[in-house]
Scaffold this motif. Sequence first.
Motif, PDB file in Angstrom:
ATOM      1  N   ILE A  62       0.849  -1.190   0.000  1.00 21.06           N
ATOM      2  CA  ILE A  62       0.000   0.000   0.000  1.00 21.06           C
ATOM      3  C   ILE A  62       0.884   1.239   0.000  1.00 21.06           C
ATOM      4  N   GLU A  63       0.893   1.969  -1.106  1.00 23.98           N
ATOM      5  CA  GLU A  63       1.629   3.235  -1.174  1.00 23.98           C
ATOM      6  C   GLU A  63       0.733   4.310  -0.572  1.00 23.98           C
ATOM      7  N   ASN A  64       0.985   4.597   0.711  1.00 23.09           N
ATOM      8  CA  ASN A  64       0.116   5.523   1.441  1.00 23.09           C
ATOM      9  C   ASN A  64       0.673   6.941   1.517  1.00 23.09           C
ATOM     10  N   GLY A  65       1.839   7.172   0.903  1.00 21.24           N
ATOM     11  CA  GLY A  65       2.449   8.494   0.964  1.00 21.24           C
ATOM     12  C   GLY A  65       3.208   8.757   2.244  1.00 21.24           C
ATOM     13  N   LEU A  66       3.249   7.746   3.144  1.00 20.76           N
ATOM     14  CA  LEU A  66       3.847   7.927   4.466  1.00 20.76           C
ATOM     15  C   LEU A  66       5.116   7.100   4.643  1.00 20.76           C
ATOM     16  N   MET A  67       5.586   6.461   3.586  1.00 20.47           N
ATOM     17  CA  MET A  67       6.725   5.559   3.699  1.00 20.47           C
ATOM     18  C   MET A  67       8.047   6.300   3.474  1.00 20.47           C
ATOM     19  N   ARG A  68       9.148   5.587   3.742  1.00 23.21           N
ATOM     20  CA  ARG A  68      10.473   6.147   3.503  1.00 23.21           C
ATOM     21  C   ARG A  68      10.739   6.277   2.008  1.00 23.21           C
ATOM     22  N   ALA A  69      11.751   7.050   1.659  1.00 21.31           N
ATOM     23  CA  ALA A  69      12.077   7.286   0.251  1.00 21.31           C
ATOM     24  C   ALA A  69      12.437   5.974  -0.445  1.00 21.31           C
ATOM     25  N   GLY A  70      11.810   5.715  -1.602  1.00 21.34           N
ATOM     26  CA  GLY A  70      12.134   4.549  -2.411  1.00 21.34           C
ATOM     27  C   GLY A  70      11.687   3.219  -1.841  1.00 21.34           C
ATOM     28  N   GLU A  71      10.821   3.256  -0.821  1.00 20.45           N
ATOM     29  CA  GLU A  71      10.454   2.023  -0.122  1.00 20.45           C
ATOM     30  C   GLU A  71       9.738   1.026  -1.027  1.00 20.45           C
ATOM     31  N   ALA A  72       8.765   1.492  -1.812  1.00 19.39           N
ATOM     32  CA  ALA A  72       7.992   0.577  -2.651  1.00 19.39           C
ATOM     33  C   ALA A  72       8.888  -0.165  -3.635  1.00 19.39           C
ATOM     34  N   GLU A  73       9.748   0.576  -4.333  1.00 18.09           N
ATOM     35  CA  GLU A  73      10.617  -0.047  -5.336  1.00 18.09           C
ATOM     36  C   GLU A  73      11.567  -1.048  -4.698  1.00 18.09           C
ATOM     37  N   GLN A  74      12.125  -0.690  -3.544  1.00 24.46           N
ATOM     38  CA  GLN A  74      13.079  -1.570  -2.871  1.00 24.46           C
ATOM     39  C   GLN A  74      12.415  -2.864  -2.404  1.00 24.46           C
ATOM     40  N   VAL A  75      11.256  -2.735  -1.762  1.00 25.37           N
ATOM     41  CA  VAL A  75      10.576  -3.910  -1.212  1.00 25.37           C
ATOM     42  C   VAL A  75      10.073  -4.831  -2.326  1.00 25.37           C
ATOM     43  N   VAL A  76       9.463  -4.253  -3.358  1.00 22.12           N
ATOM     44  CA  VAL A  76       8.981  -5.056  -4.481  1.00 22.12           C
ATOM     45  C   VAL A  76      10.149  -5.805  -5.129  1.00 22.12           C
ATOM     46  N   GLY A  77      11.295  -5.136  -5.239  1.00 20.81           N
ATOM     47  CA  GLY A  77      12.476  -5.780  -5.819  1.00 20.81           C
ATOM     48  C   GLY A  77      12.971  -6.942  -4.985  1.00 20.81           C
ATOM     49  N   PHE A  78      13.026  -6.771  -3.664  1.00 26.81           N
ATOM     50  CA  PHE A  78      13.448  -7.855  -2.762  1.00 26.81           C
ATOM     51  C   PHE A  78      12.562  -9.091  -2.964  1.00 26.81           C
ATOM     52  N   PHE A  79      11.250  -8.882  -2.977  1.00 25.80           N
ATOM     53  CA  PHE A  79      10.340 -10.022  -3.039  1.00 25.80           C
ATOM     54  C   PHE A  79      10.236 -10.607  -4.451  1.00 25.80           C
ATOM     55  N   ARG A  80      10.486  -9.793  -5.472  1.00 27.63           N
ATOM     56  CA  ARG A  80      10.569 -10.348  -6.821  1.00 27.63           C
ATOM     57  C   ARG A  80      11.699 -11.368  -6.889  1.00 27.63           C
ATOM     58  N   ASP A  81      12.823 -11.032  -6.253  1.00 20.82           N
ATOM     59  CA  ASP A  81      13.957 -11.951  -6.226  1.00 20.82           C
ATOM     60  C   ASP A  81      13.648 -13.226  -5.451  1.00 20.82           C
ATOM     61  N   LEU A  82      12.693 -13.143  -4.502  1.00 22.41           N
ATOM     62  CA  LEU A  82      12.283 -14.317  -3.725  1.00 22.41           C
ATOM     63  C   LEU A  82      11.154 -15.094  -4.396  1.00 22.41           C
ATOM     64  N   GLY A  83      10.732 -14.625  -5.565  1.00 24.60           N
ATOM     65  CA  GLY A  83       9.672 -15.317  -6.293  1.00 24.60           C
ATOM     66  C   GLY A  83       8.274 -14.978  -5.839  1.00 24.60           C
ATOM     67  N   VAL A  84       8.132 -13.865  -5.125  1.00 27.58           N
ATOM     68  CA  VAL A  84       6.811 -13.460  -4.622  1.00 27.58           C
ATOM     69  C   VAL A  84       6.357 -12.195  -5.347  1.00 27.58           C
ATOM     70  N   PRO A  85       5.307 -12.275  -6.168  1.00 28.42           N
ATOM     71  CA  PRO A  85       4.819 -11.069  -6.847  1.00 28.42           C
ATOM     72  C   PRO A  85       4.106 -10.139  -5.869  1.00 28.42           C
ATOM     73  N   VAL A  86       4.351  -8.849  -6.011  1.00 27.35           N
ATOM     74  CA  VAL A  86       3.745  -7.845  -5.128  1.00 27.35           C
ATOM     75  C   VAL A  86       3.101  -6.763  -5.982  1.00 27.35           C
ATOM     76  N   GLU A  87       1.836  -6.498  -5.726  1.00 27.84           N
ATOM     77  CA  GLU A  87       1.124  -5.430  -6.435  1.00 27.84           C
ATOM     78  C   GLU A  87       1.182  -4.145  -5.612  1.00 27.84           C
ATOM     79  N   VAL A  88       1.583  -3.043  -6.228  1.00 30.04           N
ATOM     80  CA  VAL A  88       1.624  -1.749  -5.548  1.00 30.04           C
ATOM     81  C   VAL A  88       0.292  -1.037  -5.763  1.00 30.04           C
ATOM     82  N   VAL A  89      -0.337  -0.637  -4.665  1.00 27.64           N
ATOM     83  CA  VAL A  89      -1.635   0.044  -4.712  1.00 27.64           C
ATOM     84  C   VAL A  89      -1.446   1.482  -4.250  1.00 27.64           C
TER      85      VAL A  89
END
Length: 320
Positions: A62-89
Amino acid sequence: MVTEITAQALDTQRFINEKAEEIKETVGDGWAINALSGGVDSSTVTLLGHRALGDRLKTVFIENGLMRAGEAEQVVGFFRDLGVPVEVVDAREAFFAALKGVTDPEAKREAITQTFYRDVFGRLVRESGAKHLLQGTILTDIDETVAGIKRQHNVFEQLGIDPQKAFGYSIIEPLIQLRKAGVRKMGKALGLPGELFNRIPFPGPALAARVIGEATPERIETVRRATAIVEQHLFECGAFQYMAILHEDRVTGMRDGKRDFGRQIEVRCWDSVDARTATPTRLPFDTLEKLAQEIVAAVPGVVSVSYNIAAKPPSTIEAV
């Protein structure tokens, strides 16, 4: 009454197997959904959920506007490497609308809770067909909420709230017997990279918990920039947690020989085992001086930087 399993007593493989079976049994032939923030708790429960349900667990960030800089891209990338798809909302508009004009700490937490669980997640659950939300509530969240220290956004049953009636879905909390050290141990056993299971704790209300007063987009951006500097400088200090807090009132400063009413950032850095108690880290003064100089130079409008030296209790780790 929740029975604690300490990190020392935790048999990770047994715990993983038992909780995976419980999740399968609860969800049955249906679907579940979970929100991944990139913190230790949500990252661990995400891998546990996918171990149990595979493709029948839908994971969203959930991109709520309250996260740290670059958080969505970093987290999605980590889990893509683990084989877990993540949808950003993208839900930034909904969260800032809910926070508009709200200054009371508990009212801010409630606004975030209702926006997350009722509005944003309520819609996602309806659209996905899921009947269950999987989340990483831990024992410290419950302790602080029940004791009245602060309302953690992810605690319901212990306050007499039925999520099924309130939001239209049930909540599964497989980590509820663990504290942070146990969750880290679980994350490692599940295959999380060290960059994730060793991350410092980050609050559910995100940077809104680090803005005293109204959490506007402009004020969140101020504390976001200060947070990046604090985390960069204190990354190797060995502390349990460290953060930047934005104070509410403007303070008197000076720039170019003239008075400048600016913002004040408070730096907090904690030594702790389980977050129930904590003491300020005795950082070298040179480190504090560098932090102050860089924050004042790099974060627009900041004229003052202070360091918290009050232990928990009576202080708390987060400000809001």
